[in-house]
Design an enzyme around this catalytic site. Structure first.
Site, PDB file in Angstrom:
ATOM      1  N   CYS A  18     -13.584   1.858  -1.096  1.00 52.11           N
ATOM      2  CA  CYS A  18     -14.994   2.221  -1.044  1.00 52.11           C
ATOM      3  C   CYS A  18     -15.136   3.704  -1.372  1.00 52.11           C
ATOM      4  O   CYS A  18     -14.224   4.489  -1.151  1.00 52.11           O
ATOM      5  CB  CYS A  18     -15.550   1.987   0.352  1.00 52.11           C
ATOM      6  SG  CYS A  18     -15.357   0.294   0.917  1.00 52.11           S
ATOM      7  N   ARG A  32     -12.661   3.452  -8.375  1.00 47.84           N
ATOM      8  CA  ARG A  32     -12.053   2.919  -7.153  1.00 47.84           C
ATOM      9  C   ARG A  32     -12.348   1.432  -6.970  1.00 47.84           C
ATOM     10  O   ARG A  32     -11.734   0.794  -6.100  1.00 47.84           O
ATOM     11  CB  ARG A  32     -12.576   3.690  -5.933  1.00 47.84           C
ATOM     12  CG  ARG A  32     -12.230   5.172  -5.990  1.00 47.84           C
ATOM     13  CD  ARG A  32     -13.157   5.981  -5.108  1.00 47.84           C
ATOM     14  NE  ARG A  32     -12.848   5.859  -3.704  1.00 47.84           N
ATOM     15  CZ  ARG A  32     -12.064   6.688  -3.024  1.00 47.84           C
ATOM     16  NH1 ARG A  32     -11.514   7.710  -3.617  1.00 47.84           N
ATOM     17  NH2 ARG A  32     -11.842   6.506  -1.751  1.00 47.84           N
ATOM     18  N   TRP A  59     -16.401  -1.950  -1.350  1.00 48.60           N
ATOM     19  CA  TRP A  59     -15.427  -2.979  -1.684  1.00 48.60           C
ATOM     20  C   TRP A  59     -15.367  -3.853  -0.439  1.00 48.60           C
ATOM     21  O   TRP A  59     -14.910  -3.416   0.618  1.00 48.60           O
ATOM     22  CB  TRP A  59     -14.091  -2.316  -1.970  1.00 48.60           C
ATOM     23  CG  TRP A  59     -12.967  -3.268  -2.180  1.00 48.60           C
ATOM     24  CD1 TRP A  59     -12.176  -3.828  -1.214  1.00 48.60           C
ATOM     25  CD2 TRP A  59     -12.498  -3.752  -3.415  1.00 48.60           C
ATOM     26  NE1 TRP A  59     -11.246  -4.630  -1.796  1.00 48.60           N
ATOM     27  CE2 TRP A  59     -11.416  -4.603  -3.148  1.00 48.60           C
ATOM     28  CE3 TRP A  59     -12.888  -3.545  -4.745  1.00 48.60           C
ATOM     29  CZ2 TRP A  59     -10.715  -5.260  -4.153  1.00 48.60           C
ATOM     30  CZ3 TRP A  59     -12.179  -4.203  -5.742  1.00 48.60           C
ATOM     31  CH2 TRP A  59     -11.112  -5.044  -5.446  1.00 48.60           C
ATOM     32  N   ASN A 109     -15.920   4.190   5.037  1.00 48.31           N
ATOM     33  CA  ASN A 109     -14.783   3.716   4.263  1.00 48.31           C
ATOM     34  C   ASN A 109     -13.649   3.502   5.264  1.00 48.31           C
ATOM     35  O   ASN A 109     -13.421   4.359   6.101  1.00 48.31           O
ATOM     36  CB  ASN A 109     -14.426   4.818   3.243  1.00 48.31           C
ATOM     37  CG  ASN A 109     -13.281   4.430   2.350  1.00 48.31           C
ATOM     38  OD1 ASN A 109     -12.836   3.291   2.372  1.00 48.31           O
ATOM     39  ND2 ASN A 109     -12.813   5.377   1.559  1.00 48.31           N
ATOM     40  N   GLY A 110     -12.967   2.367   5.201  1.00 45.93           N
ATOM     41  CA  GLY A 110     -11.851   2.155   6.126  1.00 45.93           C
ATOM     42  C   GLY A 110     -12.114   0.995   7.067  1.00 45.93           C
ATOM     43  O   GLY A 110     -12.988   0.165   6.824  1.00 45.93           O
ATOM     44  N   GLU A 151      15.680   2.075   1.179  1.00 53.12           N
ATOM     45  CA  GLU A 151      14.567   2.778   0.517  1.00 53.12           C
ATOM     46  C   GLU A 151      14.546   4.263   0.908  1.00 53.12           C
ATOM     47  O   GLU A 151      14.319   5.132   0.062  1.00 53.12           O
ATOM     48  CB  GLU A 151      13.246   2.075   0.877  1.00 53.12           C
ATOM     49  CG  GLU A 151      11.962   2.831   0.565  1.00 53.12           C
ATOM     50  CD  GLU A 151      11.747   3.163  -0.909  1.00 53.12           C
ATOM     51  OE1 GLU A 151      12.544   2.723  -1.764  1.00 53.12           O
ATOM     52  OE2 GLU A 151      10.801   3.912  -1.193  1.00 53.12           O
ATOM     53  N   LYS A 168      14.822   7.316  -1.716  1.00 54.17           N
ATOM     54  CA  LYS A 168      13.799   8.362  -1.797  1.00 54.17           C
ATOM     55  C   LYS A 168      14.445   9.732  -1.711  1.00 54.17           C
ATOM     56  O   LYS A 168      14.148  10.620  -2.490  1.00 54.17           O
ATOM     57  CB  LYS A 168      12.821   8.140  -0.639  1.00 54.17           C
ATOM     58  CG  LYS A 168      11.409   8.417  -0.837  1.00 54.17           C
ATOM     59  CD  LYS A 168      10.559   7.390  -1.553  1.00 54.17           C
ATOM     60  CE  LYS A 168      11.109   6.872  -2.846  1.00 54.17           C
ATOM     61  NZ  LYS A 168      10.502   5.632  -3.283  1.00 54.17           N
ATOM     62  N   GLU A 190      16.589  10.547  -4.919  1.00 57.05           N
ATOM     63  CA  GLU A 190      15.908  10.746  -6.201  1.00 57.05           C
ATOM     64  C   GLU A 190      15.115  12.041  -6.271  1.00 57.05           C
ATOM     65  O   GLU A 190      14.956  12.599  -7.352  1.00 57.05           O
ATOM     66  CB  GLU A 190      15.050   9.545  -6.600  1.00 57.05           C
ATOM     67  CG  GLU A 190      13.840   9.296  -5.767  1.00 57.05           C
ATOM     68  CD  GLU A 190      13.082   8.041  -6.194  1.00 57.05           C
ATOM     69  OE1 GLU A 190      13.093   7.701  -7.377  1.00 57.05           O
ATOM     70  OE2 GLU A 190      12.479   7.405  -5.321  1.00 57.05           O
ATOM     71  N   HIS A 242      32.847  -1.379   8.511  1.00 59.49           N
ATOM     72  CA  HIS A 242      33.612  -1.983   7.412  1.00 59.49           C
ATOM     73  C   HIS A 242      33.835  -1.001   6.265  1.00 59.49           C
ATOM     74  O   HIS A 242      34.090  -1.422   5.133  1.00 59.49           O
ATOM     75  CB  HIS A 242      32.898  -3.247   6.923  1.00 59.49           C
ATOM     76  CG  HIS A 242      32.725  -4.260   8.011  1.00 59.49           C
ATOM     77  ND1 HIS A 242      33.781  -4.973   8.520  1.00 59.49           N
ATOM     78  CD2 HIS A 242      31.643  -4.621   8.734  1.00 59.49           C
ATOM     79  CE1 HIS A 242      33.349  -5.757   9.494  1.00 59.49           C
ATOM     80  NE2 HIS A 242      32.059  -5.557   9.646  1.00 59.49           N
ATOM     81  N   LYS A 291       8.485   7.336 -14.649  1.00 55.96           N
ATOM     82  CA  LYS A 291       7.623   6.526 -13.783  1.00 55.96           C
ATOM     83  C   LYS A 291       7.624   5.072 -14.226  1.00 55.96           C
ATOM     84  O   LYS A 291       7.523   4.167 -13.430  1.00 55.96           O
ATOM     85  CB  LYS A 291       6.199   7.098 -13.812  1.00 55.96           C
ATOM     86  CG  LYS A 291       5.241   6.450 -12.831  1.00 55.96           C
ATOM     87  CD  LYS A 291       5.592   6.792 -11.402  1.00 55.96           C
ATOM     88  CE  LYS A 291       4.762   6.031 -10.388  1.00 55.96           C
ATOM     89  NZ  LYS A 291       5.440   5.932  -9.091  1.00 55.96           N
TER      90      LYS A 291
HETATM   91  C1  F6R Z   1      11.682   4.871  -6.743  1.00 55.51           C
HETATM   92  C2  F6R Z   1      10.991   4.294  -7.874  1.00 55.51           C
HETATM   93  C3  F6R Z   1      11.711   3.318  -8.736  1.00 55.51           C
HETATM   94  C4  F6R Z   1      10.792   2.159  -9.086  1.00 55.51           C
HETATM   95  C5  F6R Z   1      11.440   1.215 -10.081  1.00 55.51           C
HETATM   96  C6  F6R Z   1      10.567   0.033 -10.389  1.00 55.51           C
HETATM   97  O1  F6R Z   1      10.867   5.747  -6.054  1.00 55.51           O
HETATM   98  O2  F6R Z   1       9.842   4.597  -8.107  1.00 55.51           O
HETATM   99  O3  F6R Z   1      12.867   2.860  -8.117  1.00 55.51           O
HETATM  100  O4  F6R Z   1      10.458   1.492  -7.903  1.00 55.51           O
HETATM  101  O5  F6R Z   1      11.709   1.909 -11.275  1.00 55.51           O
HETATM  102  O6  F6R Z   1       9.367   0.417 -10.960  1.00 55.51           O
HETATM  103  P1  F6R Z   1       8.133  -0.545 -10.978  1.00 55.51           P
HETATM  104  O7  F6R Z   1       7.703  -0.757  -9.585  1.00 55.51           O
HETATM  105  O8  F6R Z   1       7.091   0.174 -11.801  1.00 55.51           O
HETATM  106  O9  F6R Z   1       8.565  -1.830 -11.606  1.00 55.51           O
END
Ligand code: F6R
Length: 617
Positions: free
Chosen positions: A13, A38, A85, A109-110, A490, A494, A497, A513, A612
Site C-alpha cells: 500500500c 507498489r 493492496w 499500511n501494514g 544461508e 551471506k 559473499e 564428523h 544479481k
Molecule cells: C545470495 C544470492 C544468490 C542468489 C542466486 C539465485 O545472496 O543472492 O545466491 O540467491 O544466485 O538467484 P535467483 O534467486 O535470482 O534465482
C-alpha cells in the site's frame, strides 16, 4: 482478497499526505501515481474541508478516483491519500482507504495484529464499524480517545500504545486544518519539507515533484506535522531530531532512504514486504491460508521436487522441512546446477517448485524445463513477474518483495519463505493432515513475523559489536538443526559473499564428523538455536565447541539460564510459533553479515565477482 496468480505489481500500500497552501486533491493523486509501482487495487483521498472530513474513493486504478474527483471535487488544503493492496477484506470502495469517523481519518499500511480484539472492545462501547478492514479499528480507537476529551495528539499517543503489529499511519482530524500525524512501526515513512507546506509519503519517490528535502522516520517514531514543520517523537515519547537529507529520488526509480546501502534498506523493509507477501496468500480476516489453484489437486501430489540456486535454494531447503512435517508429502530438493543434469526420475503426479528472485537464473530455468518435460506441474516462486521463469511456469506464486537491488539477497529470501510456508499449510490442509486449529495457530505465528522483525532491526546496534569481533576472524562456522540448518547455511553464504570471510554452515549434528577439527579459540561459531524440540541436542554441540575454546555467538529465544554453556554473545530472540522461526532467525544473520562487511570496507551492494542475475551456467 485476490489470488497471487492474478496479480500484477508488487503489492505494498502507498501513503501520501499534504498540508498545502492551496487545494491538495490534485497533488495527492499525483503523489499516489508515483507510488503505483507498489501495486494496488483501490485508491482514495480525504481532506479537511470547512472543518469537516470529506473523502473520495474508487475501486481499481487512479483514473477511476480522478473521475470521481472531477464529478465531486474536494477543496481542502489538508489531505491524505492511499493506494490499497487488499489484505483484510475485498478490494471494494467500501474497504478502500482513507477510513474515517466524523472526527478522524486514517490511511494505513501494514498489519494491525490485534484488530479483532480492538474491534470487539470498541463495538461493545457502541462504535459502529462499516468495513472488513483492520484499519477501521485504528480510526475508532483514536475517535474513542477523542470522545474522552483528549486533543488529537494525545489521542493518537494513547491509541498507539494499544496497536500491535507492523504498520505506517497518516492521520488528519476534523476541525484541524493545520495538523497531520504520522506513525511508523515496521513500514517506512518519509516527511517532506516545502515552503510553508509539509508532505508525507511512503517513500521519497512519491514526494519528488514537491520537495527533495526529506526526513525519514525511524522505527517506532511518530510525528506531528503542521505547515511550520514536524515534531518527531521516538518510541518512548521523547522529542527527537532526525536528519534532514536531500533526496535524489526524482532521478531514481528506487532510493536508499536514509540507509548507506541498498542491502541495509532491504533488510529494514522486511516487515513491510513480508506483510504484503503473506497478505497475498492468507485471508487475514479469517485467519486461514488462501492459496491460488496450482492446477493440480493438492491432496493427490505424490512428491514435491524443489530446485533453485544459492539463497533461493536455502529457502527451498526450509520448505522441505515444512512440507514433509506439516503436509506429510515427501520432498526431493537439489541445487539446480545438479538436478538439471542428474537425469532424476520424476513421479507422474509430481509438483515442481522453482524458487528464484530474478526469475532468470540459467540453471533454475534449465531445471524448470527438465521438470516440465518430465510431466511435472510447475509452480515458480519469483520476485520478477515478467521473468522467463515466470513465463514458462504453469503457475506463478509471486513474492511481493519489491525490487531487490543489493546483490546479496535478503528480503527476497524471507518473502520466498513466506510463500513456501503458506504453501505447506495449503497442502497440509488439502490432505487433511492439518486441522483448523493447527492451521490457525500457524497463520497467527506468520502474521506476527513483521512485528518481530521490526523489533530485531530496532536493536541493530548489538550486531555492530559482534561484527567487530567477526571482522578479526579468518573462518566462521554456522550451526543449526532442523529448519535452523538451512538458516545456518544461508547465514554463512551471506557472510562470505559480502565480507569475503571464509564461512561455512553445518548441520549441528555433523560437527563431530569433521568440522570440529577446525575449532580453536580464534574461530567464532554462530549457533542458530531456537528453543524447539532439538534445542537440547544443539546445546550439546555448543558444549563441544566451548570445550575447545570456540567463541559462541548464540541466536536463541531460550532464557540465558537454560543455555548450559559459556557464550561470547547471546542475541536474544522473541519466542514465536515454530513455522515463524526460520524467517525470524534469518534476520540476525543478515545483520551480522552486513555490519561485518561494512567494518571490512567491502562494496556491500556489489560484492566482487558476483552478479544479481546469473543468466549463464
Ligand atoms: C545470495 C544470492 C544468490 C542468489 C542466486 C539465485 O545472496 O543472492 O545466491 O540467491 O544466485 O538467484 P535467483 O534467486 O535470482 O534465482
Amino acid at each position: 482478497m485476490g489470488w497471487g496468480t492474478e496479480r500484477n505489481g508488487i503489492g505494498m500500500c502507498g501513503i501520501v499526505g499534504i498540508l498545502g497552501k492551496s487545494t491538495v486533491a490534485t497533488n495527492l493523486v499525483d503523489a499516489l501515481r508515483r507510488l503505483e509501482y507498489r501495486g494496488y487495487d483501490s485508491a482514495g483521498i480525504a481532506t479537511v474541508e470547512d472543518g469537516s472530513l470529506e473523502r473520495r474513493r474508487a475501486e481499481g486504478k487512479l483514473r477511476n478516483l480522478e473521475r470521481r474527483l472531477n464529478d465531486e471535487p474536494l477543496a481542502g488544503r489538508t489531505g491524505i491519500g492511499h493506494t490499497r493492496w487488499a489484505t483484510h477484506g475485498r478490494p471494494t470502495e467500501r474497504n478502500a482507504h482513507p477510513h474515517m469517523t466524523a472526527k478522524v481519518s486514517v490511511v494505513h499500511n501494514g498489519i494491525i495484529e490485534n484488530f479483532r480484539a480492538l474491534r470487539a472492545e470498541l463495538e461493545a462501547k457502541g462504535h459502529v464499524f462499516e468495513t472488513d478492514t483492520d484499519t477501521e479499528s485504528v480510526v475508532h480507537l483514536i475517535t474513542d480517545e477523542m470522545q474522552k476529551g483528549l486533543p488529537p495528539v494525545d489521542a493518537v499517543r494513547e491509541a498507539l500504545q494499544h496497536l500491535e503489529g507492523a504498520f505506517a499511519l497518516g492521520i488528519i482530524f476534523a476541525g484541524h486544518d493545520d495538523l497531520m500525524i504520522a506513525a511508523r512501526k515496521g513500514s517506512p515513512l518519509a516527511i517532506g519539507y516545502g515552503a510553508g507546506e509539509m508532505y508525507l509519503g511512503s517513500d521519497a519517490i512519491a514526494l519528488a515533484p514537491f520537495t527533495d528535502t526529506i526526513t525519514y522516520l525511524e522505527e517506532g517514531d511518530w510525528a506531528v506535522l503542521t505547515r511550520n514543520g514536524a515534531e518527531i517523537h521516538d518510541l518512548e515519547g521523547a522529542i527527537v531530531e532526525r536528519p534532514v537529507v536531500k533526496s535524489v529520488a526524482s532521478a531514481l526509480l528506487v532510493d536508499k532512504g536514509n540507509h548507506r546501502h541498498f542491502m541495509a534498506k532491504e533488510i529494514h523493509e522486511q516487515p513491510e514486504v513480508i506483510s504484503h507477501t503473506l497478505a497475498n496468500y492468507i485471508d487475514m480476516a479469517a485467519g486461514r491460508v488462501n492459496f491460488p489453484d496450482l492446477g493440480i489437486a493438492l491432496d493427490s501430489i505424490d512428491r514435491v521436487t524443489i530446485s533453485a540456486c544459492g539463497t533461493a535454494y536455502y529457502a527451498g531447503l526450509v520448505a522441505k522441512y515444512w512440507i514433509e512435517r506439516i503436509a506429510r508429502v515427501p520432498v526431493e530438493i537439489d541445487v539446480a546446477s545438479e538436478l538439471r543434469y542428474r537425469e532424476a526420475p520424476l513421479p507422474p503426479n509430481g509438483l515442481a517448485l522453482l524458487v528464484s528472485q530474478s526469475g532468470e537464473t540459467a540453471d533454475t530455468l534449465a531445471t524448470l524445463r527438465y521438470c516440465r518435460a518430465n510431466g511435472q506441474r510447475i509452480a515458480s516462486i519469483v520476485n520478477v513477474r515478467t521473468s522467463t521463469i515466470a513465463r514458462e511456469s504453469h503457475t506463478v506464486l509471486p513474492t511481493l518483495a519489491g525490487p531487490e537491488i543489493g546483490v546479496a539477497s535478503t528480503k527476497a529470501f524471507t518473502c520466498q519463505l513466506s510463500v513456501l510456508a503458506c504453501l505447506a499449510l495449503a497442502i497440509g490442509r488439502a490432505r487433511g493432515v492439518l486441522d483448523r486449529d493447527a492451521e490457525a495457530a500457524h497463520v497467527k505465528a506468520l502474521t506476527e513475523i513483521p512485528r518481530h522483525v521490526a523489533g530485531i532491526v530496532r536493536h541493530e546496534s548489538q550486531f555492530v559489536s559482534i561484527a567487530q569481533e567477526l571482522s578479526k576472524a579468518r573462518d566462521v562456522l554456522y550451526l543449526g538443526r532442523g529448519t535452523s540448518y538451512p538458516i545456518a547455511l544461508e547465514g554463512a553464504l551471506k557472510l562470505k559473499e559480502i565480507s569475503y570471510l571464509h564461512a561455512e554452515g553445518y548441520a549441528a549434528g555433523e560437527l563431530k564428523h569433521g568440522p570440529i577439527a577446525l575449532i580453536d579459540d580464534n574461530v567464532p561459531v554462530i549457533v542458530v538455536a531456537p528453543e524447539d524440540d532439538l534445542f537440547d541436542k544443539t546445546i550439546s554441540n555448543m558444549q563441544e565447541v566451548a570445550a575447545r575454546g570456540g567463541q559462541i555467538i548464540l541466536i536463541s529465544d531460550a532464557a540465558p539460564h537454560k543455555v548450559a554453556c559459556k557464550v561470547a554473545a547471546h542475541i536474544e530472540m522473541p519466542s514465536v510459533g515454530t513455522i515463524a522461526t526460520p524467517l525470524l532467525y534469518a534476520v540476525p544473520t543478515q545483520l551480522i553479515a552486513y555490519h561485518t562487511a561494512v567494518i571490512m570496507g567491502t562494496d556491500v551492494d556489489q560484492p566482487r565477482n558476483l552478479a544479481k542475475s546469473v543468466t549463464v551456467e
